[in-house]
Design a protein around this motif. Structure first.
Motif, short mmCIF file in Angstrom:
data_model
loop_
_atom_site.label_atom_id
_atom_site.label_comp_id
_atom_site.label_asym_id
_atom_site.label_seq_id
_atom_site.Cartn_x
_atom_site.Cartn_y
_atom_site.Cartn_z
N ASN A 130 5.69 -2.00 2.40
CA ASN A 130 3.68 -1.18 2.01
C ASN A 130 5.51 0.30 1.36
O ASN A 130 6.74 0.22 2.38
CB ASN A 130 3.31 -0.49 3.31
N HIS A 164 2.32 7.65 -7.75
CA HIS A 164 1.75 6.31 -7.30
C HIS A 164 -0.25 6.39 -8.34
O HIS A 164 -1.14 5.58 -8.05
CB HIS A 164 1.42 6.39 -6.50
N LEU A 199 -7.67 9.89 -2.17
CA LEU A 199 -8.25 8.11 -1.06
C LEU A 199 -9.37 7.80 -1.22
O LEU A 199 -9.38 6.65 -1.63
CB LEU A 199 -8.13 8.58 0.70
N ILE A 256 -9.63 7.11 -5.10
CA ILE A 256 -9.76 6.39 -6.17
C ILE A 256 -9.50 4.66 -4.89
O ILE A 256 -9.77 3.91 -5.60
CB ILE A 256 -8.44 7.05 -6.16
N SER A 257 -7.96 5.24 -3.96
CA SER A 257 -8.24 3.62 -3.44
C SER A 257 -9.69 3.28 -2.37
O SER A 257 -9.16 2.21 -2.18
CB SER A 257 -6.46 3.91 -2.49
N LYS A 258 -10.52 4.17 -2.14
CA LYS A 258 -11.23 4.09 -1.17
C LYS A 258 -10.28 3.57 0.00
O LYS A 258 -10.26 2.26 0.38
CB LYS A 258 -12.52 3.17 -1.57
N GLY A 259 -9.31 4.37 0.55
CA GLY A 259 -8.83 4.62 1.65
C GLY A 259 -8.88 4.72 2.89
O GLY A 259 -10.06 4.51 3.46
N LYS A 262 0.59 -0.94 0.04
CA LYS A 262 -0.52 0.35 -0.24
C LYS A 262 1.13 1.61 0.33
O LYS A 262 2.02 1.37 0.33
CB LYS A 262 -0.98 -0.46 1.20
N LEU A 275 -2.54 7.07 -6.18
CA LEU A 275 -3.36 7.62 -4.70
C LEU A 275 -2.53 7.12 -3.95
O LEU A 275 -1.20 7.08 -3.84
CB LEU A 275 -3.79 5.94 -5.49
N ASP A 285 -3.20 5.04 0.40
CA ASP A 285 -4.03 4.11 0.43
C ASP A 285 -4.81 4.17 1.88
O ASP A 285 -5.07 3.54 2.16
CB ASP A 285 -3.56 2.79 0.19
#
Ligand SMILES: NC(=O)c1ccc[n+]([C@@H]2O[C@H](COP(=O)([O-])OP(=O)(O)OC[C@H]3O[C@@H](n4cnc5c(N)ncnc54)[C@H](OP(=O)(O)O)[C@@H]3O)[C@@H](O)[C@H]2O)c1
Length: 266
Positions: A27, A68, A116, A118-121, A3, A70, A72
């Motif tokens: 990560n 990156h 966040l 974009i990643s549903k972070g 991540k 995005l 996470d």
């Protein structure tokens, strides 16, 4: 799976332990703070960023986006301690703490939420047991952490529909550089606050004899792995958990007496 994680205040204490552990787990971690030189090799990367300076945040987050696309997880950990009687605290002194501990969190969230989304972070906001109940001579610090508790509750409800999960991490005392970095009110009236110096010694002793930061780093790593994390996690000793329990159970004046006795204010 690896991540992309941003840890503010990642150069020292709690943030450094969190960033190091998460990088060791594979990560890509950006450990951000003011007094570091940018270094982007390996999993643990140092990122120069001041949470009180919007332009520094924008360029740091733009770098993450460019590399990156995005983010996470965001761990809002950067913070400053503050000690002194409220009567003697100037507006400038109080604002410095709120700029870092409260507006810093808002500034970094504002910049990171689009990534966040974009990643549903995940967002983890580090508050304190001092963000649950206040302590004498730490009114500005505690109220800044109360504010982050409230911000986090609202943020959690606002971001949930987008799939972003927000949690609060409430540490007890941990052995870090917070004693050295703690701001002190410049002009203390010792005549009216004769116990202040002794309380400050006691606060410093409590932190220097406290838990090691790897405990909270492992807790954060576990929280990030949870599919459905709780809103709140307290990472504290049994005594500190008990004090929160007493705070919720006892009439306010009784609890106040316990705290005042603890700090020998009466
Ligand atoms: N230690 C404890 O007992 C304890 C207990 C409860 C809660 N907490 C909370 O845990 C968090 C971490 O504290 P700690 O004990 O690890 O303290 P610390 O060792 O003093 O670390 C504080 C970190 O925040 C960074 N920082 C400060 N101002 C910043 C700014 N404007 N922009 C970016 N980074 C900034 C510092 O780096 P630079 O100076 O290089 O910017 C440093 O990396 C804080 O939010 C604190 O309130 C700590």
């Amino acid at each position: 799976m690896s991540k992309v994680i941003l840890v503010t205040g990642g150069s020292s204490g709690i943030g450094q332990s969190i960033a190091t552990l998460l990088a060791d787990k594979g990560n890509i971690v950006y450990a951000a703070s003011r007094n570091v030189v940018n270094q982007f090799d390996g999993n643990l990367r140092m990122l120069r960023m001041d949470v009180t300076d919007e332009s520094s945040i924008i360029s740091a987050i733009a770098f993450i986006q460019a590399n990156h696309g995005l983010l996470d997880a965001l761990i809002n950990n950067a913070g400053l301690g503050m000690a002194g009687p409220l009567e003697n605290t100037t507006e400038t002194e109080a604002k410095e703490i709120f700029d870092t501990n409260v507006f810093g969190v808002l500034n970094v969230c504002r910049a990171c939420i689009p990534l966040l989304r974009i990643s549903k972070g995940r967002i983890l906001n580090v508050t304190s047991i001092g963000g649950i109940f206040a302590l004498p001579f730490r009114g500005i610090y505690c109220s800044s952490k109360f504010a982050v508790e409230g911000i986090s509750e609202s943020l959690s409800m606002e971001l949930a529909p987008m799939g972003i999960k927000v949690s609060i991490v409430e540490p007890g005392d941990f052995k870090t550089n917070i004693n050295t970095n703690r701001k002190k009110v410049a002009s203390v009236d010792h005549t009216h606050y004769p116990t202040f110096d002794a309380t400050l010694v006691q606060i410093n002793q409590e932190v220097s004899g406290a838990m090691e930061t790897d405990i909270i780093a492992h807790a954060v790593e576990r929280i990030l792995r949870k599919r459905n994390p709780h809103l709140r996690y307290r990472v504290a000793t049994a005594t500190q958990h008990f004090s929160v329990w007493l705070y919720r159970l006892l009439p306010g004046r009784w609890f106040e007496k316990l705290i005042m006795n603890h700090y020998k204010l009466r």
